[in-house]
Write a protein that holds these residues in place. Structure first.
Motif, PDB file in Angstrom:
ATOM      1  N   GLU A 107       0.822  -1.202   0.000  1.00  0.00           N
ATOM      2  CA  GLU A 107       0.000   0.000   0.000  1.00  0.00           C
ATOM      3  C   GLU A 107       0.858   1.254   0.000  1.00  0.00           C
ATOM      4  O   GLU A 107       0.503   2.246  -0.604  1.00  0.00           O
ATOM      5  CB  GLU A 107      -0.986  -0.015   1.164  1.00  0.00           C
ATOM      6  CG  GLU A 107      -2.118  -0.989   0.935  1.00  0.00           C
ATOM      7  CD  GLU A 107      -3.230  -0.839   1.938  1.00  0.00           C
ATOM      8  OE1 GLU A 107      -3.277   0.157   2.666  1.00  0.00           O
ATOM      9  OE2 GLU A 107      -4.075  -1.756   1.985  1.00  0.00           O
ATOM     10  N   GLY A 108       1.950   1.221   0.704  1.00  0.00           N
ATOM     11  CA  GLY A 108       2.869   2.341   0.695  1.00  0.00           C
ATOM     12  C   GLY A 108       2.295   3.623   1.264  1.00  0.00           C
ATOM     13  O   GLY A 108       1.215   3.638   1.850  1.00  0.00           O
ATOM     14  N   THR A 109       3.042   4.704   1.074  1.00  0.00           N
ATOM     15  CA  THR A 109       2.640   5.986   1.621  1.00  0.00           C
ATOM     16  C   THR A 109       3.350   7.116   0.891  1.00  0.00           C
ATOM     17  O   THR A 109       4.331   6.891   0.187  1.00  0.00           O
ATOM     18  CB  THR A 109       2.946   6.057   3.132  1.00  0.00           C
ATOM     19  OG1 THR A 109       2.344   7.221   3.671  1.00  0.00           O
ATOM     20  CG2 THR A 109       4.432   6.092   3.406  1.00  0.00           C
ATOM     21  N   THR A 110       2.857   8.310   1.090  1.00  0.00           N
ATOM     22  CA  THR A 110       3.490   9.539   0.609  1.00  0.00           C
ATOM     23  C   THR A 110       3.561  10.507   1.776  1.00  0.00           C
ATOM     24  O   THR A 110       2.606  10.617   2.546  1.00  0.00           O
ATOM     25  CB  THR A 110       2.672  10.165  -0.544  1.00  0.00           C
ATOM     26  OG1 THR A 110       2.584   9.221  -1.610  1.00  0.00           O
ATOM     27  CG2 THR A 110       3.329  11.425  -1.058  1.00  0.00           C
ATOM     28  N   GLY A 122      14.834   1.678  -5.635  1.00  0.00           N
ATOM     29  CA  GLY A 122      13.747   1.819  -6.593  1.00  0.00           C
ATOM     30  C   GLY A 122      12.362   1.815  -5.967  1.00  0.00           C
ATOM     31  O   GLY A 122      11.378   2.108  -6.629  1.00  0.00           O
ATOM     32  N   CYS A 123      12.275   1.511  -4.681  1.00  0.00           N
ATOM     33  CA  CYS A 123      10.981   1.483  -4.000  1.00  0.00           C
ATOM     34  C   CYS A 123      10.577   2.872  -3.504  1.00  0.00           C
ATOM     35  O   CYS A 123       9.512   3.044  -2.935  1.00  0.00           O
ATOM     36  CB  CYS A 123      11.021   0.494  -2.838  1.00  0.00           C
ATOM     37  SG  CYS A 123      12.299   0.875  -1.633  1.00  0.00           S
ATOM     38  N   ALA A 182       6.328   0.218  -0.237  1.00  0.00           N
ATOM     39  CA  ALA A 182       6.109  -0.831   0.778  1.00  0.00           C
ATOM     40  C   ALA A 182       5.984  -2.228   0.195  1.00  0.00           C
ATOM     41  O   ALA A 182       5.098  -2.985   0.541  1.00  0.00           O
ATOM     42  CB  ALA A 182       4.885  -0.498   1.634  1.00  0.00           C
ATOM     43  N   THR A 183       6.915  -2.590  -0.684  1.00  0.00           N
ATOM     44  CA  THR A 183       6.870  -3.936  -1.268  1.00  0.00           C
ATOM     45  C   THR A 183       7.845  -4.902  -0.604  1.00  0.00           C
ATOM     46  O   THR A 183       8.005  -6.019  -1.076  1.00  0.00           O
ATOM     47  CB  THR A 183       7.163  -3.883  -2.783  1.00  0.00           C
ATOM     48  OG1 THR A 183       8.425  -3.255  -2.988  1.00  0.00           O
ATOM     49  CG2 THR A 183       6.069  -3.148  -3.522  1.00  0.00           C
ATOM     50  N   GLY A 236      10.308   2.380   9.070  1.00  0.00           N
ATOM     51  CA  GLY A 236       8.978   1.856   9.306  1.00  0.00           C
ATOM     52  C   GLY A 236       8.986   0.331   9.313  1.00  0.00           C
ATOM     53  O   GLY A 236      10.045  -0.299   9.291  1.00  0.00           O
ATOM     54  N   GLU A 237       7.781  -0.214   9.328  1.00  0.00           N
ATOM     55  CA  GLU A 237       7.612  -1.682   9.346  1.00  0.00           C
ATOM     56  C   GLU A 237       6.495  -2.044   8.385  1.00  0.00           C
ATOM     57  O   GLU A 237       5.464  -1.355   8.315  1.00  0.00           O
ATOM     58  CB  GLU A 237       7.260  -2.116  10.765  1.00  0.00           C
ATOM     59  CG  GLU A 237       7.123  -3.605  10.938  1.00  0.00           C
ATOM     60  CD  GLU A 237       6.745  -3.997  12.348  1.00  0.00           C
ATOM     61  OE1 GLU A 237       6.345  -5.154  12.537  1.00  0.00           O
ATOM     62  OE2 GLU A 237       6.830  -3.152  13.267  1.00  0.00           O
ATOM     63  N   ILE A 238       6.682  -3.135   7.657  1.00  0.00           N
ATOM     64  CA  ILE A 238       5.675  -3.641   6.724  1.00  0.00           C
ATOM     65  C   ILE A 238       4.858  -4.713   7.452  1.00  0.00           C
ATOM     66  O   ILE A 238       5.406  -5.639   8.050  1.00  0.00           O
ATOM     67  CB  ILE A 238       6.328  -4.266   5.466  1.00  0.00           C
ATOM     68  CG1 ILE A 238       7.319  -3.315   4.820  1.00  0.00           C
ATOM     69  CG2 ILE A 238       5.242  -4.703   4.480  1.00  0.00           C
ATOM     70  CD1 ILE A 238       6.743  -2.070   4.236  1.00  0.00           C
ATOM     71  N   ILE A 239       3.534  -4.562   7.425  1.00  0.00           N
ATOM     72  CA  ILE A 239       2.665  -5.568   8.056  1.00  0.00           C
ATOM     73  C   ILE A 239       1.796  -6.267   7.038  1.00  0.00           C
ATOM     74  O   ILE A 239       1.618  -5.811   5.950  1.00  0.00           O
ATOM     75  CB  ILE A 239       1.780  -4.940   9.166  1.00  0.00           C
ATOM     76  CG1 ILE A 239       0.955  -3.802   8.612  1.00  0.00           C
ATOM     77  CG2 ILE A 239       2.648  -4.471  10.312  1.00  0.00           C
ATOM     78  CD1 ILE A 239      -0.086  -3.272   9.580  1.00  0.00           C
TER      79      ILE A 239
END
Length: 129
Positions: free
Chosen positions: A47-50, A73-74, A98-99, A126-129
């Protein structure tokens, strides 16, 4: 004699390049970052973020952001298009996709290249859930 003149010219040209490179001041004398590290918290996988990295021009001259370089590249970043006047706030828009694998944490870097100053690197985590 021609070799002497050629060597003298090369020496002076090299000296001019070195002295010009030393004129770049530390970025912290030109801008003040709102944060040195941005903590994004937990992000859902893919989902990622800006968000915006903000800085204040603490110099007496307009600040020109020449380029913003991201560490992978992410991440994408957009530099301000106009000069930032003394005392004013500039914003760099940063997007992260967020990949990374779910359950993993991340620390990414964004390097800000300012005209006449040394580059400034800022981080986000951050952390990816």
């Amino acid at each position: 004699m021609k070799k002497f003149y050629l060597l003298a010219i090369l020496f002076l040209a090299g000296f001019a390049v070195v002295s010009q490179a030393q004129e770049a001041v530390p970025a912290d004398q030109v801008i003040k970052m709102a944060k040195e590290e941005y903590q994004l918290g937990k992000l859902k996988f893919k989902e990622g973020t800006t968000f915006f990295m903000e800085f204040t021009n603490i110099s007496k001259k307009p600040v020109i952001v020449e380029n913003v370089v991201v560490g992978c590249g992410c991440t994408v970043a957009e530099k301000p298009s106009a000069p930032i006047m003394p005392g004013k706030v500039g914003k760099i828009k940063v997007g992260y996709d967020a990949t990374a694998a779910a359950g993993s944490s991340f620390k990414k870097d964004v390097t800000i290249k300012i005209k006449g100053a040394q580059p400034k690197t800022v981080y986000f985590t951050g952390e990816i859930i």
